[in-house]
Design a protein around this motif. Structure first.
Motif, mmCIF file in Angstrom:
data_model
loop_
_atom_site.group_PDB
_atom_site.id
_atom_site.type_symbol
_atom_site.label_atom_id
_atom_site.label_comp_id
_atom_site.label_asym_id
_atom_site.label_seq_id
_atom_site.Cartn_x
_atom_site.Cartn_y
_atom_site.Cartn_z
ATOM 1 N N ARG A 224 0.825 -1.209 0.000
ATOM 2 C CA ARG A 224 0.000 0.000 0.000
ATOM 3 C C ARG A 224 0.857 1.256 0.000
ATOM 4 O O ARG A 224 0.583 2.232 -0.720
ATOM 5 C CB ARG A 224 -0.921 -0.014 1.217
ATOM 6 C CG ARG A 224 -1.891 1.149 1.294
ATOM 7 C CD ARG A 224 -2.679 1.094 2.591
ATOM 8 N NE ARG A 224 -1.874 1.452 3.743
ATOM 9 C CZ ARG A 224 -1.940 0.831 4.927
ATOM 10 N NH1 ARG A 224 -2.745 -0.183 5.119
ATOM 11 N NH2 ARG A 224 -1.175 1.240 5.933
ATOM 12 N N ARG A 225 1.917 1.240 0.796
ATOM 13 C CA ARG A 225 2.783 2.414 0.902
ATOM 14 C C ARG A 225 3.623 2.621 -0.350
ATOM 15 O O ARG A 225 4.206 3.702 -0.532
ATOM 16 C CB ARG A 225 3.655 2.287 2.152
ATOM 17 C CG ARG A 225 2.832 2.401 3.439
ATOM 18 C CD ARG A 225 3.575 1.901 4.660
ATOM 19 N NE ARG A 225 2.715 1.976 5.848
ATOM 20 C CZ ARG A 225 3.015 1.429 7.019
ATOM 21 N NH1 ARG A 225 4.161 0.755 7.166
ATOM 22 N NH2 ARG A 225 2.189 1.541 8.046
ATOM 23 N N ALA A 226 3.699 1.609 -1.206
ATOM 24 C CA ALA A 226 4.365 1.773 -2.495
ATOM 25 C C ALA A 226 3.465 2.471 -3.504
ATOM 26 O O ALA A 226 3.915 2.805 -4.611
ATOM 27 C CB ALA A 226 4.791 0.412 -3.039
ATOM 28 N N GLY A 227 2.180 2.679 -3.145
ATOM 29 C CA GLY A 227 1.271 3.430 -3.989
ATOM 30 C C GLY A 227 0.681 2.655 -5.146
ATOM 31 O O GLY A 227 0.204 3.257 -6.110
ATOM 32 N N ILE A 228 0.675 1.324 -5.064
ATOM 33 C CA ILE A 228 0.170 0.518 -6.169
ATOM 34 C C ILE A 228 -1.317 0.220 -5.970
ATOM 35 O O ILE A 228 -1.840 0.355 -4.862
ATOM 36 C CB ILE A 228 0.970 -0.796 -6.309
ATOM 37 C CG1 ILE A 228 0.832 -1.649 -5.047
ATOM 38 C CG2 ILE A 228 2.431 -0.496 -6.571
ATOM 39 C CD1 ILE A 228 1.542 -2.978 -5.150
ATOM 40 N N PRO A 229 -2.041 -0.183 -7.024
ATOM 41 C CA PRO A 229 -3.472 -0.433 -6.908
ATOM 42 C C PRO A 229 -3.799 -1.575 -5.954
ATOM 43 O O PRO A 229 -2.947 -2.413 -5.617
ATOM 44 C CB PRO A 229 -3.886 -0.795 -8.347
ATOM 45 C CG PRO A 229 -2.820 -0.205 -9.212
ATOM 46 C CD PRO A 229 -1.562 -0.281 -8.409
ATOM 47 N N GLN A 233 -1.756 -4.887 -4.603
ATOM 48 C CA GLN A 233 -1.405 -5.053 -3.192
ATOM 49 C C GLN A 233 -1.699 -6.480 -2.727
ATOM 50 O O GLN A 233 -0.891 -7.114 -2.042
ATOM 51 C CB GLN A 233 -2.193 -4.055 -2.339
ATOM 52 C CG GLN A 233 -1.852 -2.596 -2.582
ATOM 53 C CD GLN A 233 -2.747 -1.658 -1.793
ATOM 54 O OE1 GLN A 233 -3.223 -1.999 -0.705
ATOM 55 N NE2 GLN A 233 -2.995 -0.475 -2.322
ATOM 56 N N ALA A 234 -2.882 -6.977 -3.095
ATOM 57 C CA ALA A 234 -3.251 -8.336 -2.721
ATOM 58 C C ALA A 234 -2.292 -9.344 -3.340
ATOM 59 O O ALA A 234 -1.881 -10.319 -2.682
ATOM 60 C CB ALA A 234 -4.688 -8.628 -3.154
ATOM 61 N N ALA A 264 -16.939 6.195 -3.782
ATOM 62 C CA ALA A 264 -16.735 4.953 -4.520
ATOM 63 C C ALA A 264 -15.792 4.046 -3.723
ATOM 64 O O ALA A 264 -14.778 4.500 -3.188
ATOM 65 C CB ALA A 264 -16.160 5.235 -5.899
ATOM 66 N N VAL A 265 -16.142 2.768 -3.640
ATOM 67 C CA VAL A 265 -15.372 1.811 -2.845
ATOM 68 C C VAL A 265 -14.854 0.703 -3.755
ATOM 69 O O VAL A 265 -15.623 0.077 -4.487
ATOM 70 C CB VAL A 265 -16.225 1.196 -1.719
ATOM 71 C CG1 VAL A 265 -15.343 0.356 -0.791
ATOM 72 C CG2 VAL A 265 -16.949 2.275 -0.934
ATOM 73 N N THR A 266 -13.555 0.480 -3.734
ATOM 74 C CA THR A 266 -12.916 -0.608 -4.469
ATOM 75 C C THR A 266 -12.629 -1.738 -3.492
ATOM 76 O O THR A 266 -12.192 -1.492 -2.362
ATOM 77 C CB THR A 266 -11.609 -0.130 -5.119
ATOM 78 O OG1 THR A 266 -11.868 1.059 -5.870
ATOM 79 C CG2 THR A 266 -11.043 -1.193 -6.038
ATOM 80 N N VAL A 267 -12.865 -2.995 -3.920
ATOM 81 C CA VAL A 267 -12.808 -4.129 -3.017
ATOM 82 C C VAL A 267 -12.040 -5.293 -3.651
ATOM 83 O O VAL A 267 -12.177 -5.551 -4.850
ATOM 84 C CB VAL A 267 -14.235 -4.618 -2.656
ATOM 85 C CG1 VAL A 267 -14.178 -5.789 -1.674
ATOM 86 C CG2 VAL A 267 -15.070 -3.487 -2.095
ATOM 87 N N VAL A 268 -11.251 -5.985 -2.829
ATOM 88 C CA VAL A 268 -10.733 -7.313 -3.156
ATOM 89 C C VAL A 268 -11.173 -8.243 -2.032
ATOM 90 O O VAL A 268 -10.809 -8.041 -0.872
ATOM 91 C CB VAL A 268 -9.196 -7.338 -3.288
ATOM 92 C CG1 VAL A 268 -8.700 -8.781 -3.428
ATOM 93 C CG2 VAL A 268 -8.743 -6.522 -4.485
#
Length: 405
Positions: A224-229, A233-234, A264-268
């Protein structure tokens, strides 16, 4: 010099372990206090423990049914009178995270501005406690009415906090049994544009489960701290877990990112943590396409889903230790009971909801031993805050709820 500022400066100048002593001397000199006690909420949020030079020596004060407990629960000052003395119990909280209560005894009947000044000072004390925890165990020890297991020690140190508030949202989370948790965990982080919320349910028991969860949470934080989607991250966390355990252990996770400007909410969805939404008094489960838990296979690809948060929505996240809990006759807690518990706590602030749901679960067990640890996290969505140049974020697919099917 303003007397509150003078006391705050005194607190900053003393060693971290000496904050209680500095409180007594500073408030005595500048406010004429007769007694000052710092009470810290324990890990289960059921008791207030006095901070003293020797930990574990004072009898805890129950939160329920006491005047100090009322100040902690309502986050407003409460008072008791004894002859010509008045004791005020002032919430010690920082950015929504409730740490405890400051008990201040004054002679006579002080004017309201005095109590208002002391309440502002209690907020300053909360900030000092956050800093002090880096250098002393005193306040961490004071929160314990019994000994933590090693696994619980590891899990509590992993958490971002117990609650958090901002204009856009309020968060609260709780783990049980508080002194013996091992695999469940939650994480959150907010920036100017996004709120990330992570729910983790690690397999196994004891310190091994805690080690697994620690690896998963830190792998997700690193990504997450690398700024990737979110999907990447997952995938990176999945690779980190598989590289270490080769598929023998895995972690169920629910990862979410809220766009603060749009809702807007993005989910994995990578496993068992479940999401419930309370909207207009109706509780319903939000369903996603459940994907493989993190660390199951090498090179798993994860897919993004999403939905739209509306102003006033409440979201309640639960682990399998809640919805799979067994009653006295072997019946599972189940969706119906969860929906009732979510609806029944509608009037409580987000920070109080997890404890209320877990207490209801404990009551339902009728004292029977829990077979798994349990996690509840509550998120109140107050409304988006427009930011210039934010944009609409990535496109997401709105999933249907049980009621829509």
């Amino acid at each position: 010099m303003d007397r509150s500022l003078a006391v705050e400066r005194l607190l900053r100048d003393v060693p971290p372990h000496d904050l209680p002593g500095a409180l007594r001397s500073g408030l005595g000199e500048h406010f004429g206090t007769l007694a000052v006690e710092l009470l810290m909420a324990d890990y289960a949020l059921t008791e207030l423990c006095q901070v003293g030079e020797q930990p574990y020596t004072a009898e805890p004060i129950p939160v329920d049914g006491t005047t100090p407990g009322a100040a902690f629960l309502t986050q407003t000052a409460t008072f008791t009178r004894d002859g010509d003395q008045v004791t005020g119990f002032l919430p010690v909280s920082v950015r929504g995270d409730r740490l405890g209560v400051l008990a201040v005894t004054l002679p006579g009947e002080p004017e309201p501005p005095v109590w208002a000044e002391l309440q502002r000072f209690a907020e300053a004390v909360a900030h000092e406690l956050f800093v002090a925890d880096r250098d002393t165990d005193l306040y961490i020890q004071a929160r314990r009415s019994s000994r933590l297991t090693l696994a619980a020690e590891m899990q509590w140190q992993l958490l971002p906090g117990r609650a958090c508030t901002r204009p856009e949202f309020a968060l609260g989370g709780q783990l049980e049994p508080a002194y013996a948790i091992y695999g469940d965990c939650f994480d959150w982080s907010a920036s100017a544009r996004k709120l990330a919320v992570t729910l983790i349910n690690g397999m196994g028991e004891g310190s091994e489960a805690a080690l697994l969860t620690n690896l998963a949470v830190n792998a997700l934080r690193n990504a997450r701290r690398a700024g990737i989607p979110l999907d990447a991250q997952a995938e990176l966390a999945d690779q980190a877990l598989y590289a270490h355990y080769r598929g023998a252990e895995h972690v169920a996770a629910l990862l979410l990112e809220f766009e603060l400007a749009t809702g807007a909410v993005t989910v994995v969805d990578a496993g068992s943590p479940r999401l419930w939404r309370l909207r207009d008094g109706k509780a319903e489960r939000i369903l996603f396409d459940e994907q493989l838990p993190l660390g199951t296979f090498d090179g798993t690809i994860y897919t993004l889903e999403g939905f739209q948060a509306a102003d006033g929505d409440r979201f309640v996240f639960v682990s399998d230790g809640v919805y799979n809990a067994l009653g006295p006759h072997g019946e599972r807690y189940g969706d119906r009971e969860l929906a009732e518990a979510v609806a029944a706590t509608a009037e409580l602030p987000a920070a109080h909801v997890p404890g209320a749901v877990l207490r209801e679960l404990s009551t339902r067990r009728h004292g029977s031993q829990a077979e798994d640890d349990a996690m509840v996290v509550c998120l109140d969505w107050f409304g988006s805050t427009p930011l210039s140049g934010t944009g609409n974020g990535p496109a997401v697919t709105v999933r249907r709820t049980d009621a829509d099917r």
